[in-house]
Design an enzyme around this catalytic site. Structure first.
Site, PDB file in Angstrom:
ATOM      1  N   CYS A   1      -2.761   0.096   0.478  1.00 57.97           N
ATOM      2  CA  CYS A   1      -3.360   0.654   1.687  1.00 57.97           C
ATOM      3  C   CYS A   1      -2.392   1.711   2.185  1.00 57.97           C
ATOM      4  O   CYS A   1      -1.178   1.465   2.270  1.00 57.97           O
ATOM      5  CB  CYS A   1      -3.560  -0.444   2.736  1.00 57.97           C
ATOM      6  SG  CYS A   1      -4.456   0.091   4.198  1.00 57.97           S
ATOM      7  N   THR A   2      -2.893   2.885   2.505  1.00 59.46           N
ATOM      8  CA  THR A   2      -2.016   3.982   2.917  1.00 59.46           C
ATOM      9  C   THR A   2      -1.083   3.559   4.036  1.00 59.46           C
ATOM     10  O   THR A   2       0.125   3.853   4.021  1.00 59.46           O
ATOM     11  CB  THR A   2      -2.856   5.184   3.376  1.00 59.46           C
ATOM     12  OG1 THR A   2      -3.742   5.564   2.335  1.00 59.46           O
ATOM     13  CG2 THR A   2      -1.963   6.366   3.736  1.00 59.46           C
ATOM     14  N   GLU A   3      -1.634   2.860   5.025  1.00 56.98           N
ATOM     15  CA  GLU A   3      -0.846   2.512   6.198  1.00 56.98           C
ATOM     16  C   GLU A   3       0.312   1.576   5.874  1.00 56.98           C
ATOM     17  O   GLU A   3       1.308   1.547   6.602  1.00 56.98           O
ATOM     18  CB  GLU A   3      -1.750   1.880   7.267  1.00 56.98           C
ATOM     19  CG  GLU A   3      -2.727   2.842   7.916  1.00 56.98           C
ATOM     20  CD  GLU A   3      -4.009   3.006   7.112  1.00 56.98           C
ATOM     21  OE1 GLU A   3      -4.863   3.818   7.512  1.00 56.98           O
ATOM     22  OE2 GLU A   3      -4.164   2.328   6.068  1.00 56.98           O
TER      23      GLU A   3
ATOM     24  N   MET B   1     -10.045   7.302   7.325  1.00 54.59           N
ATOM     25  CA  MET B   1     -10.086   5.862   7.016  1.00 54.59           C
ATOM     26  C   MET B   1      -8.662   5.304   6.833  1.00 54.59           C
ATOM     27  O   MET B   1      -8.292   4.889   5.749  1.00 54.59           O
ATOM     28  CB  MET B   1     -10.920   5.633   5.745  1.00 54.59           C
ATOM     29  CG  MET B   1     -12.350   6.140   5.856  1.00 54.59           C
ATOM     30  SD  MET B   1     -13.185   6.239   4.247  1.00 54.59           S
ATOM     31  CE  MET B   1     -12.441   7.735   3.535  1.00 54.59           C
TER      32      MET B   1
ATOM     33  N   THR C   1      -9.529   0.755   0.314  1.00 51.92           N
ATOM     34  CA  THR C   1     -10.658  -0.161   0.529  1.00 51.92           C
ATOM     35  C   THR C   1     -11.995   0.477   0.201  1.00 51.92           C
ATOM     36  O   THR C   1     -12.846  -0.121  -0.478  1.00 51.92           O
ATOM     37  CB  THR C   1     -10.663  -0.663   1.978  1.00 51.92           C
ATOM     38  OG1 THR C   1      -9.458  -1.408   2.210  1.00 51.92           O
ATOM     39  CG2 THR C   1     -11.875  -1.538   2.256  1.00 51.92           C
TER      40      THR C   1
ATOM     41  N   THR D   1      -8.191   6.599   0.946  1.00 51.01           N
ATOM     42  CA  THR D   1      -8.386   5.195   1.280  1.00 51.01           C
ATOM     43  C   THR D   1      -8.283   4.391   0.005  1.00 51.01           C
ATOM     44  O   THR D   1      -8.503   4.920  -1.080  1.00 51.01           O
ATOM     45  CB  THR D   1      -9.790   4.988   1.904  1.00 51.01           C
ATOM     46  OG1 THR D   1     -10.057   3.589   2.049  1.00 51.01           O
ATOM     47  CG2 THR D   1     -10.875   5.590   1.027  1.00 51.01           C
TER      48      THR D   1
END
Length: 229
Positions: free
Chosen positions: A196-198, A10, A85, A83
């Site tokens: 958010c990781t990204e 995710m 979210t 994740t």
């Protein structure tokens, strides 16, 4: 060393960050050829995002709970959801297993309080910014969370889902996100959560003056503390 259980996918970019940083962290702490004991189960991100778009969160919880049970059966001592979210269904996942869930919001709250920061900005997906599942849990620990003006939500969401989850890190997007962080500073934030990781692929402390709390990095360090204690 305890075995760390990961529910990922995710996105896969997020899972790769968790896997890499857990390995780098153990090697840094123990040296030599040391590596962590890990169990990883990944889910189909397309299936989950379709359910998210349809607001079928109960079904999202079913899928992640099933993945968590698989991780538990494989020998994990505790569990991480890779994740932000989908921590929206963390309670449902936690209820499905008999091993502890290391909740991201608790880890982040502890880090903020340790630095004396009680008012923080949060950037992430639209769900993470607009739903109370994360900010309410932070509030229960004594933190005030400031989210961006709703006019920025679509841009941030698209930066994550259309660019970063595919590994596309664009300077023009970085500049726009930095502008949002500056607005949070003006609104009273004393730090900013990369929720958010990204986003940790896009924003670092060098990009902004406001103290940055990288949620994934903090989650990884807390997992290592637990696994190696």
């Amino acid at each position: 060393m305890q075995t760390i259980g990961l529910v990922g996918g995710m996105s896969w970019e997020s899972s790769a960050v968790y896997y890499r940083d857990l390995n780098v962290g153990v090697q840094r702490r123990l040296g030599g050829l040391s590596s962590p004991r890990l169990v990883l189960s990944t889910v189909d991100f397309a299936e989950l995002t379709d359910l998210e778009d349809a607001e079928r969160w109960d079904q999202v919880g079913v899928l992640l709970a099933d993945a968590a049970r698989g991780v538990e059966r494989a020998g994990a001592d505790f569990l991480l959801l890779c994740t932000t979210t989908f921590h929206k269904v963390a309670d449902q996942v936690e209820a499905a297993v008999d091993i502890p869930l290391l909740h991201l919001a608790d880890v982040v709250a502890d880090a903020c309080l340790a630095d004396g920061v009680t008012e923080v900005g949060l950037i992430g997906t639209t769900v993470a910014m607009s739903d109370g599942f994360f900010t309410d849990r932070m509030a229960a620990r004594g933190l005030t969370t400031i989210t961006p003006d709703p006019r920025h939500h679509t841009m941030l969401n698209e930066a994550i889902y259309d660019e970063l989850v595919h590994g596309h890190v664009l300077d023009r997007t970085r500049r726009r996100v930095v502008e949002v962080i500056d607005e949070l500073w003006d609104a009273g934030a004393k730090g900013v959560l990369l929720g958010c990781t990204e986003l940790e692929m896009l924003i670092s402390q060098a990009d902004v003056e406001l103290p940055v709390f990288p949620c994934t990095t903090l989650h990884v360090e807390a997992a290592l503390d637990r696994a190696l204690s």
